[in-house]
Enzyme design. Structure first.
Site, short mmCIF file in Angstrom:
data_model
loop_
_atom_site.label_atom_id
_atom_site.label_comp_id
_atom_site.label_asym_id
_atom_site.label_seq_id
_atom_site.Cartn_x
_atom_site.Cartn_y
_atom_site.Cartn_z
N HIS A 260 69.88 24.44 -8.81
CA HIS A 260 68.52 23.96 -9.08
C HIS A 260 68.59 22.79 -10.05
O HIS A 260 69.44 22.78 -10.92
CB HIS A 260 67.67 25.08 -9.69
CG HIS A 260 66.21 24.82 -9.61
ND1 HIS A 260 65.55 24.08 -10.56
CD2 HIS A 260 65.30 25.16 -8.67
CE1 HIS A 260 64.27 24.00 -10.20
NE2 HIS A 260 64.10 24.64 -9.07
N ASP A 311 64.72 30.46 -2.88
CA ASP A 311 64.85 30.42 -1.42
C ASP A 311 65.93 31.38 -0.90
O ASP A 311 65.96 31.68 0.28
CB ASP A 311 65.17 29.00 -0.95
CG ASP A 311 64.03 28.06 -1.24
OD1 ASP A 311 62.88 28.47 -1.02
OD2 ASP A 311 64.28 26.94 -1.70
#
Ligand code: COA
Length: 374
Positions: A260, A311
């Protein structure tokens, strides 16, 4: 002015926001001051959608009014149903969502009115109609009859109903609702920044959301939840997982659902989502993907010190719920419309045209000569 290039705007603070706060140092995320995991525990998605759009949690009357508005606006025009019917069956549903919101802009009588009140009304209409457009395409492409929205169902229940013709057990609906809450908002991510950039030229909300959907489609952003499922399908069974991930790392592959830009030691949304993914796996009596999940995660943390993002659990969870893989990112869309809309309204309220600079590295100055092919 500095010539320093900040590729990907890495580490650059471009504006202020009141919508949400991402706190990577303590792995935390708040929407309008409330911890996202608490909202998951105590609220329904509609309450969180209201919070994101209206800055406060609703009281009973406000919630009833908001839900009434959302439910009354679910239906599409005949024209939009026709357009969806004529879309190529092989279209990616993200492109369908993008086109559908664009058509909603053609049909909306307030498209060019960007007052705060009109923007709020349009945000609600886009929010209410997009699930209907997506589920209509879901049905049409597999030769099934469209199922019209039902006003006595919640946002999550209605989406299941329009896709599958029935509402699943309440634990499944709750897990889906939690995923919608966790997908609703995440500060200046690429799709939200896209929406704000489009808005900064004083363009309209339909255009900004259309652009945001295109941005979300990419596999480095929302598209990752689909990619996670493709990866799990390639791995096939838990016994293959260790070999697969070691190979992937040896070949320097990007492992989808990990890493991320902001969180470097874990995505604040993952523990909650992982928990609900586990619950769904248990209810569905299918632990295969959970086992693959754990093996790949362990190796990624041990060997790369890279943690899963939200996700990673949503991909296999949506699969277990029965959704086609290419519908995972569209589910992200129906939730994130709330966050995008709040940012669009925030941008309008204190706008400054977004226009960064670039350092030129093309050809030196050249003179136009007589072209010899004339
Ligand atoms: N798999 C393997 N390696 C990864 C990785 C992943 N998912 N994510 C990051 N890395 C590695 C990079 O290769 C890079 O290594 P290097 O320094 O040896 O070149 C390092 O970690 C830093 O990554 P970088 O891509 O520069 O970080 P970023 O902040 O620009 O990118 C993402 C963030 C999200 C784009 C990136 O982590 C990624 O591509 N993840 C997979 C897609 C995904 O899940 N997206 C959803 C995000 S919510």
């Amino acid at each position: 002015m500095s010539d320093d290039i900040k590729k990907g705007l890495l580490g650059i603070v471009v504006d202020e926001t009141e919508v949400s706060k991402v706190m990577p140092e303590i792995n935390s995320l708040t929407y309008r001051g409330y911890a996202a995991q608490d909202l998951c525990e105590y609220c329904r998605f509609e309450e969180v959608a209201y919070l994101i759009l209206n800055k406060d949690l609703p009281n009973t009357i406000q919630l009833r009014q908001f839900e009434k508005e959302e439910r009354n606006n679910r239906e599409l025009t005949k024209n939009l149903y026709e357009i969806i019917k004529h879309m190529p069956k092989k279209s990616h549903p993200m492109d369908v969502a993008r086109t559908a919101v664009s058509v909603m802009g053609l049909e909306d009588k307030e498209t060019s009115n960007s007052t705060p009140e009109a923007n709020m009304r349009k945000a609600l209409r886009i929010f209410a109609k997009t699930p209907t457009a997506l589920s209509a395409f879901y049905r049409i492409r597999s030769g099934k009859k469209i199922i019209k929205p039902k006003k006595n169902l919640t946002f999550a229940e209605n989406f299941f109903y329009m896709c599958f013709g029935k509402v699943p057990q309440k634990e499944i609906v709750k897990a889906f609702d939690v995923s919608l809450i966790l997908y609703a908002e995440h500060s200046f991510n690429v799709s939200t920044f896209t929406a704000r950039t489009i808005t900064s030229s004083l363009s309209d909300i339909h255009g900004a959301i259309t652009g945001a959907i295109a941005s979300l489609k990419g596999p480095l952003h929302g598209g990752a939840n689909e990619e996670v499922m493709h990866m799990m399908n390639r791995i096939k069974k838990p016994e293959n997982a260790l070999k697969w991930i070691n190979n992937a790392l040896k070949n320097k592959e990007v492992v989808m659902g990990f890493g991320h830009r902001v969180y470097k030691s874990g995505d604040s949304r993952v523990p909650t989502m992982r928990n609900y993914f586990g619950k769904v796996a248990k209810l569905k009596k299918d632990k295969k993907f959970e086992k693959i999940y754990d093996i790949v995660e362990k190796v990624m943390i041990k060997k790369k010190n890279i943690y899963p993002n939200v996700d990673y659990p949503t991909g296999p969870m949506y699969h277990l719920m029965g959704f086609d893989t290419d519908f995972f990112t569209p589910i992200f869309v129906i939730s994130r419309i709330t966050g995008w809309s709040a940012h669009i309204m925030e941008q309008h309220a204190a706008n400054k045209l977004i226009r960064p600079l670039a350092k030129y590295k093309g050809s030196k100055h050249r003179k136009v000569m007589e072209l010899n092919y004339r």
